[in-house]
Design a protein around this motif. Structure first.
Motif, PDB file in Angstrom:
ATOM      1  N   THR A 154      39.364  42.182  46.421  1.00  0.00           N
ATOM      2  CA  THR A 154      39.506  41.104  45.448  1.00  0.00           C
ATOM      3  C   THR A 154      40.792  40.369  45.748  1.00  0.00           C
ATOM      4  OG1 THR A 154      40.720  42.471  43.887  1.00  0.00           O
ATOM      5  CG2 THR A 154      38.300  42.428  43.663  1.00  0.00           C
ATOM      6  N   SER A 155      40.967  39.205  45.182  1.00  0.00           N
ATOM      7  CA  SER A 155      42.198  38.448  45.384  1.00  0.00           C
ATOM      8  C   SER A 155      43.417  39.270  44.994  1.00  0.00           C
ATOM      9  CB  SER A 155      42.173  37.164  44.556  1.00  0.00           C
ATOM     10  OG  SER A 155      41.147  36.326  44.980  1.00  0.00           O
ATOM     11  N   SER A 201      43.817  42.610  44.991  1.00  0.00           N
ATOM     12  CA  SER A 201      44.140  43.675  45.933  1.00  0.00           C
ATOM     13  C   SER A 201      44.531  43.136  47.293  1.00  0.00           C
ATOM     14  CB  SER A 201      42.963  44.649  46.079  1.00  0.00           C
ATOM     15  OG  SER A 201      41.859  44.017  46.677  1.00  0.00           O
ATOM     16  N   ALA A 202      44.229  41.878  47.585  1.00  0.00           N
ATOM     17  CA  ALA A 202      44.601  41.285  48.864  1.00  0.00           C
ATOM     18  C   ALA A 202      46.076  40.893  48.892  1.00  0.00           C
ATOM     19  CB  ALA A 202      43.731  40.062  49.154  1.00  0.00           C
ATOM     20  N   GLY A 203      46.774  41.029  47.776  1.00  0.00           N
ATOM     21  CA  GLY A 203      48.206  40.824  47.790  1.00  0.00           C
ATOM     22  C   GLY A 203      48.710  39.503  47.237  1.00  0.00           C
ATOM     23  N   PHE A 204      47.846  38.656  46.709  1.00  0.00           N
ATOM     24  CA  PHE A 204      48.376  37.416  46.149  1.00  0.00           C
ATOM     25  C   PHE A 204      47.983  37.232  44.704  1.00  0.00           C
ATOM     26  CE2 PHE A 204      44.790  36.383  48.912  1.00  0.00           C
ATOM     27  CZ  PHE A 204      43.950  35.660  48.108  1.00  0.00           C
ATOM     28  N   GLY A 205      47.779  38.332  43.996  1.00  0.00           N
ATOM     29  CA  GLY A 205      47.491  38.253  42.574  1.00  0.00           C
ATOM     30  C   GLY A 205      46.159  37.596  42.308  1.00  0.00           C
ATOM     31  N   VAL A 206      45.890  37.358  41.066  1.00  0.00           N
ATOM     32  CA  VAL A 206      44.637  36.708  40.709  1.00  0.00           C
ATOM     33  C   VAL A 206      44.911  35.213  40.613  1.00  0.00           C
ATOM     34  CG1 VAL A 206      42.815  36.532  38.982  1.00  0.00           C
ATOM     35  CG2 VAL A 206      43.843  38.746  39.479  1.00  0.00           C
ATOM     36  N   LEU A 207      44.485  34.500  41.638  1.00  0.00           N
ATOM     37  CA  LEU A 207      44.695  33.060  41.693  1.00  0.00           C
ATOM     38  C   LEU A 207      43.375  32.349  41.520  1.00  0.00           C
ATOM     39  CD1 LEU A 207      47.080  32.727  44.760  1.00  0.00           C
ATOM     40  CD2 LEU A 207      47.695  32.652  42.354  1.00  0.00           C
ATOM     41  N   GLY A 208      43.401  31.280  40.780  1.00  0.00           N
ATOM     42  CA  GLY A 208      42.213  30.465  40.651  1.00  0.00           C
ATOM     43  C   GLY A 208      42.065  29.559  41.855  1.00  0.00           C
ATOM     44  N   GLY A 226      48.626  35.974  52.727  1.00  0.00           N
ATOM     45  CA  GLY A 226      47.515  36.688  52.106  1.00  0.00           C
ATOM     46  C   GLY A 226      46.265  35.897  51.802  1.00  0.00           C
ATOM     47  N   ILE A 227      46.133  34.701  52.305  1.00  0.00           N
ATOM     48  CA  ILE A 227      44.914  33.922  52.092  1.00  0.00           C
ATOM     49  C   ILE A 227      44.056  34.048  53.341  1.00  0.00           C
ATOM     50  CG2 ILE A 227      43.958  31.614  51.715  1.00  0.00           C
ATOM     51  CD1 ILE A 227      46.498  30.965  50.138  1.00  0.00           C
ATOM     52  N   GLU A 272      38.712  31.465  52.796  1.00  0.00           N
ATOM     53  CA  GLU A 272      39.260  30.802  51.611  1.00  0.00           C
ATOM     54  C   GLU A 272      40.127  29.620  52.021  1.00  0.00           C
ATOM     55  OE1 GLU A 272      39.435  29.638  47.981  1.00  0.00           O
ATOM     56  OE2 GLU A 272      38.305  31.423  48.492  1.00  0.00           O
ATOM     57  N   LEU A 273      40.837  29.747  53.124  1.00  0.00           N
ATOM     58  CA  LEU A 273      41.639  28.645  53.633  1.00  0.00           C
ATOM     59  C   LEU A 273      40.755  27.443  53.959  1.00  0.00           C
ATOM     60  CD1 LEU A 273      44.190  27.298  54.732  1.00  0.00           C
ATOM     61  CD2 LEU A 273      43.749  28.487  56.898  1.00  0.00           C
ATOM     62  N   GLN A 274      39.645  27.685  54.637  1.00  0.00           N
ATOM     63  CA  GLN A 274      38.726  26.597  54.984  1.00  0.00           C
ATOM     64  C   GLN A 274      38.231  25.880  53.726  1.00  0.00           C
ATOM     65  OE1 GLN A 274      37.852  25.082  57.801  1.00  0.00           O
ATOM     66  NE2 GLN A 274      36.649  23.694  56.528  1.00  0.00           N
ATOM     67  N   ARG A 275      37.847  26.668  52.720  1.00  0.00           N
ATOM     68  CA  ARG A 275      37.376  26.060  51.469  1.00  0.00           C
ATOM     69  C   ARG A 275      38.492  25.266  50.783  1.00  0.00           C
ATOM     70  NH1 ARG A 275      34.461  31.087  51.369  1.00  0.00           N
ATOM     71  NH2 ARG A 275      36.139  32.080  50.204  1.00  0.00           N
TER      72      ARG A 275
END
Length: 81
Positions: free
Chosen positions: A7-8, A10-17, A52-53, A57-60
């Motif tokens: 999940t966002s 656990s990937a290290g950048f918190g819960v980002l919208g 951490g992105i 997700e970067l492409q989007r």
């Protein structure tokens, strides 16, 4: 969830919208821009993955920012508007 099944949070950048991630990507473009204001796709990718992105997700986010008029794209380069 991102590509590797994390999940966002656990990937290290918190819960980002979605808009938060897009804003961060726009900031990465500004940060990596050369003196002419343009930033290569490779530079944006390096900055985003270091923070951490994941690439999907970067492409989007790049597409959203371009569609929203926050970034301009020319080939494989981006700049803030």
């Amino acid at each position: 969830m991102n590509v590797v099944g994390e999940t966002s949070k656990s990937a290290g950048f918190g819960v980002l919208g979605v808009s938060d991630i897009t804003s961060r990507v726009v900031d990465f473009v500004a940060e990596g821009a050369a003196s002419d204001g343009w930033c290569s796709r490779n530079q944006v990718t390096a900055l985003a993955t270091q923070r951490g992105i994941d690439r999907m997700e970067l492409q989007r986010a790049l597409q959203r920012a371009t569609d929203d008029g926050r970034l301009e794209r020319e080939g494989d380069r981006y700049r803030t508007v």
